[in-house]
Design a protein around this motif. Structure first.
Motif, PDB file in Angstrom:
ATOM      1  N   UNK A   1       0.857  -1.182   0.000  1.00 30.44           N
ATOM      2  CA  UNK A   1       0.000   0.000   0.000  1.00 30.44           C
ATOM      3  C   UNK A   1       0.894   1.233   0.000  1.00 30.44           C
ATOM      4  N   UNK A   2       0.437   2.257  -0.680  1.00 30.60           N
ATOM      5  CA  UNK A   2       1.153   3.521  -0.762  1.00 30.60           C
ATOM      6  C   UNK A   2       0.300   4.607  -0.111  1.00 30.60           C
ATOM      7  N   UNK A   3       0.875   5.758   0.077  1.00 32.88           N
ATOM      8  CA  UNK A   3       0.132   6.891   0.636  1.00 32.88           C
ATOM      9  C   UNK A   3      -1.011   7.273  -0.304  1.00 32.88           C
ATOM     10  N   UNK A   4      -2.083   7.759   0.275  1.00 34.08           N
ATOM     11  CA  UNK A   4      -3.182   8.269  -0.541  1.00 34.08           C
ATOM     12  C   UNK A   4      -4.051   7.201  -1.163  1.00 34.08           C
ATOM     13  N   UNK A   5      -4.235   6.084  -0.506  1.00 32.55           N
ATOM     14  CA  UNK A   5      -5.124   5.020  -0.991  1.00 32.55           C
ATOM     15  C   UNK A   5      -4.692   4.413  -2.321  1.00 32.55           C
ATOM     16  N   UNK A   6      -3.417   4.370  -2.593  1.00 33.29           N
ATOM     17  CA  UNK A   6      -2.944   3.692  -3.794  1.00 33.29           C
ATOM     18  C   UNK A   6      -2.207   2.423  -3.397  1.00 33.29           C
ATOM     19  N   UNK A   7      -2.109   1.524  -4.347  1.00 32.71           N
ATOM     20  CA  UNK A   7      -1.434   0.255  -4.113  1.00 32.71           C
ATOM     21  C   UNK A   7      -0.456   0.024  -5.248  1.00 32.71           C
TER      22      UNK A   7
ATOM     23  N   UNK B   1      -2.301   1.603  -8.494  1.00 33.46           N
ATOM     24  CA  UNK B   1      -3.749   1.588  -8.688  1.00 33.46           C
ATOM     25  C   UNK B   1      -4.436   2.112  -7.434  1.00 33.46           C
ATOM     26  N   UNK B   2      -5.733   2.361  -7.564  1.00 28.35           N
ATOM     27  CA  UNK B   2      -6.489   2.903  -6.438  1.00 28.35           C
ATOM     28  C   UNK B   2      -6.965   1.832  -5.464  1.00 28.35           C
ATOM     29  N   UNK B   3      -6.641   0.571  -5.736  1.00 23.95           N
ATOM     30  CA  UNK B   3      -6.955  -0.515  -4.805  1.00 23.95           C
ATOM     31  C   UNK B   3      -6.039  -1.698  -5.107  1.00 23.95           C
ATOM     32  N   UNK B   4      -5.964  -2.598  -4.160  1.00 21.03           N
ATOM     33  CA  UNK B   4      -5.147  -3.792  -4.363  1.00 21.03           C
ATOM     34  C   UNK B   4      -5.712  -4.645  -5.498  1.00 21.03           C
ATOM     35  N   UNK B   5      -7.024  -4.790  -5.543  1.00 15.82           N
ATOM     36  CA  UNK B   5      -7.645  -5.589  -6.606  1.00 15.82           C
ATOM     37  C   UNK B   5      -7.376  -4.979  -7.981  1.00 15.82           C
ATOM     38  N   UNK B   6      -7.464  -3.656  -8.080  1.00 18.51           N
ATOM     39  CA  UNK B   6      -7.167  -3.006  -9.362  1.00 18.51           C
ATOM     40  C   UNK B   6      -5.698  -3.162  -9.730  1.00 18.51           C
TER      41      UNK B   6
END
Length: 81
Positions: free
Chosen positions: A39-45, A56-61
């Motif tokens: 996971x990265x800052x700001x809800x990115x993965x 991406x904006x989620x782990x699944x994406x």
């Protein structure tokens, strides 16, 4: 396994697999081969594995983007993906 590591991972992950199955495959590959899966800052993965990096904006994406990028890479290299 021998051969291309990207193709080997693509062979192990069915695109129709559920989230947990993909998660486990990516985590195992990262631990075995190096790379980043985090996971990265700001809800990115981010997945950075075998020279393919996606944010991406989620782990699944991130799973879907990495698999798509890996398939494109293999087609460019003449692989069977």
């Amino acid at each position: 396994m021998n051969g291309d590591p990207i193709q080997n991972l693509l062979n192990r992950i069915n695109p129709q697999s559920d989230f947990a199955t993909k998660h486990d495959a990516f985590v195992a590959e990262t631990l075995e081969c190096g790379g980043s899966y985090q996971a990265q800052a700001g809800n990115t993965f981010m997945i950075d594995l075998h020279g393919i990096r996606v944010l991406a904006n989620s782990e699944a994406n991130a799973h879907e983007l990495w698999l798509r990028a890996a398939n494109i890479q293999m087609r460019r290299l003449g692989g069977a993906a």
